[in-house]
Design a protein around this motif. Structure first.
Motif, PDB file in Angstrom:
ATOM      1  N   ARG A  51      -8.668 -12.246   5.953  1.00  0.00           N
ATOM      2  CA  ARG A  51      -8.430 -12.675   4.671  1.00  0.00           C
ATOM      3  C   ARG A  51      -7.131 -12.522   4.167  1.00  0.00           C
ATOM      4  N   ASP A  52      -6.483 -11.100   4.294  1.00  0.00           N
ATOM      5  CA  ASP A  52      -5.201 -10.775   3.802  1.00  0.00           C
ATOM      6  C   ASP A  52      -4.216 -11.619   4.494  1.00  0.00           C
ATOM      7  N   ALA A  53      -4.513 -11.845   5.709  1.00  0.00           N
ATOM      8  CA  ALA A  53      -3.511 -12.517   6.916  1.00  0.00           C
ATOM      9  C   ALA A  53      -3.359 -13.984   6.431  1.00  0.00           C
ATOM     10  N   TYR A  54      -4.649 -14.714   6.134  1.00  0.00           N
ATOM     11  CA  TYR A  54      -4.529 -16.023   5.608  1.00  0.00           C
ATOM     12  C   TYR A  54      -3.930 -15.996   4.214  1.00  0.00           C
ATOM     13  N   ARG A  55      -4.118 -15.208   3.416  1.00  0.00           N
ATOM     14  CA  ARG A  55      -3.495 -15.348   1.909  1.00  0.00           C
ATOM     15  C   ARG A  55      -1.964 -15.089   2.204  1.00  0.00           C
ATOM     16  N   ASP A  56      -1.497 -14.228   3.119  1.00  0.00           N
ATOM     17  CA  ASP A  56      -0.176 -13.860   3.464  1.00  0.00           C
ATOM     18  C   ASP A  56       0.531 -15.488   3.813  1.00  0.00           C
ATOM     19  N   ARG A  57      -0.123 -15.991   4.737  1.00  0.00           N
ATOM     20  CA  ARG A  57       0.355 -17.331   5.171  1.00  0.00           C
ATOM     21  C   ARG A  57       0.298 -18.471   4.549  1.00  0.00           C
ATOM     22  N   PHE A  58      -0.760 -18.466   3.363  1.00  0.00           N
ATOM     23  CA  PHE A  58      -0.700 -19.514   2.223  1.00  0.00           C
ATOM     24  C   PHE A  58       0.385 -19.242   1.412  1.00  0.00           C
ATOM     25  N   MET A  59       0.728 -17.903   1.094  1.00  0.00           N
ATOM     26  CA  MET A  59       1.760 -17.708  -0.042  1.00  0.00           C
ATOM     27  C   MET A  59       3.169 -18.293   0.780  1.00  0.00           C
ATOM     28  N   ARG A  60       3.209 -17.868   1.976  1.00  0.00           N
ATOM     29  CA  ARG A  60       4.436 -18.345   2.827  1.00  0.00           C
ATOM     30  C   ARG A  60       4.676 -19.631   2.774  1.00  0.00           C
ATOM     31  N   ALA A  61       3.483 -20.286   3.119  1.00  0.00           N
ATOM     32  CA  ALA A  61       3.617 -21.748   3.117  1.00  0.00           C
ATOM     33  C   ALA A  61       3.893 -22.507   1.771  1.00  0.00           C
ATOM     34  N   LEU A  62       3.323 -21.849   0.877  1.00  0.00           N
ATOM     35  CA  LEU A  62       3.625 -22.234  -0.631  1.00  0.00           C
ATOM     36  C   LEU A  62       5.016 -21.985  -1.036  1.00  0.00           C
ATOM     37  N   ALA A  63       5.373 -20.954  -0.690  1.00  0.00           N
ATOM     38  CA  ALA A  63       6.909 -20.610  -1.004  1.00  0.00           C
ATOM     39  C   ALA A  63       8.056 -21.645  -0.185  1.00  0.00           C
ATOM     40  N   ASP A  64       7.666 -21.861   1.050  1.00  0.00           N
ATOM     41  CA  ASP A  64       8.428 -22.754   1.896  1.00  0.00           C
ATOM     42  C   ASP A  64       8.251 -24.212   1.187  1.00  0.00           C
ATOM     43  N   ALA A  65       7.190 -24.530   0.704  1.00  0.00           N
ATOM     44  CA  ALA A  65       7.059 -25.971   0.258  1.00  0.00           C
ATOM     45  C   ALA A  65       7.877 -26.314  -1.264  1.00  0.00           C
ATOM     46  N   GLU A  66       7.843 -24.732  -1.871  1.00  0.00           N
ATOM     47  CA  GLU A  66       8.833 -25.108  -3.038  1.00  0.00           C
ATOM     48  C   GLU A  66      10.049 -25.022  -2.765  1.00  0.00           C
ATOM     49  N   ASN A  67      10.623 -24.256  -1.879  1.00  0.00           N
ATOM     50  CA  ASN A  67      11.859 -24.259  -1.480  1.00  0.00           C
ATOM     51  C   ASN A  67      12.467 -25.560  -1.064  1.00  0.00           C
ATOM     52  N   ALA A  68      11.525 -26.366  -0.080  1.00  0.00           N
ATOM     53  CA  ALA A  68      11.631 -27.714   0.329  1.00  0.00           C
ATOM     54  C   ALA A  68      11.733 -28.770  -0.769  1.00  0.00           C
ATOM     55  N   ARG A  69      11.027 -28.402  -1.922  1.00  0.00           N
ATOM     56  CA  ARG A  69      11.043 -29.318  -3.053  1.00  0.00           C
ATOM     57  C   ARG A  69      12.376 -29.243  -3.690  1.00  0.00           C
ATOM     58  N   LYS A  70      12.890 -27.976  -3.936  1.00  0.00           N
ATOM     59  CA  LYS A  70      14.017 -27.609  -4.607  1.00  0.00           C
ATOM     60  C   LYS A  70      15.365 -28.301  -3.833  1.00  0.00           C
TER      61      LYS A  70
END
Length: 201
Positions: A51-70
């Protein structure tokens, strides 16, 4: 006969007492219970780790998507503001030639060809209006102003009385800014008069 029958019944009762009833399980010992819980705890820890690994991957993907949007938003703004910089730079010689034409007109020529001169001046003003519409502003220094290397290009230096070193003594061509970026520096001549040589006014 009755005694034998009674003994047989007693034996059957004893066997039924020793044999556990169908459907009932013997109570597990403490050791057996601990042994059964160990795999369950291992599996729980594994699930938590997963669960922690999936959460970490999700948060990284979310940060990457936000950076790509910016980045996309920044690139879009820059494309809107500076996408036409090459065309604008190519249009600057047109401005220079129109300005030279207007400045070269004599009074006699103006009187003889008033309509033609007025058409050139109108074209010049219209070009400047188009420039301003797209964020292109002229840099027009005046003689006596201080030289600014961020906005001016020194074409020559000369000692001139009553000036300080670094004063602009001649403007050779207009510069231009595209929003907050330098499109072309203004070309100027700069005083090289040594410090202390200028006369007080």
């Amino acid at each position: 006969m009755n005694d034998a029958k009674k003994k047989t019944e007693d034996i059957e009762l004893d066997e039924r007492a020793e044999t556990p009833e169908a459907g009932s399980a013997a109570e597990p010992t403490l050791e057996e219970a601990a042994f059964d819980e160990a795999p369950a705890l291992d599996e729980l820890e594994h699930l938590r780790s997963e669960r922690d690994a999936y959460r970490d991957r999700f948060m990284r993907a979310l940060a990457d998507a936000e950076n790509a949007r910016k980045r996309g938003e920044r690139d879009r703004r820059e494309a809107e503001q500076y996408g036409g910089s090459k065309l604008a730079r190519d249009m600057l010689p047109v401005h220079d030639n129109l300005r030279r034409a207007v400045e070269a007109v004599t009074e006699d020529q103006r009187a003889a060809s008033a309509a033609l001169i007025e058409g050139i001046e109108l074209t010049m003003r219209e070009l400047l209006n188009v420039f301003r519409k797209h964020g292109i502003e002229p840099i027009e220094p005046q003689a006596g102003e201080r030289f600014d290397p961020q906005r001016h290009q020194a074409m020559f230096e000369a000692p001139v009385p009553d000036t300080r070193a670094g004063d602009i003594i001649q403007v050779m061509s207009t510069g231009f800014m595209l929003h907050d970026r330098l499109l072309r520096p203004a070309q100027v001549g700069v005083s090289s008069t040594p410090s202390g040589s200028s006369s007080s006014k």
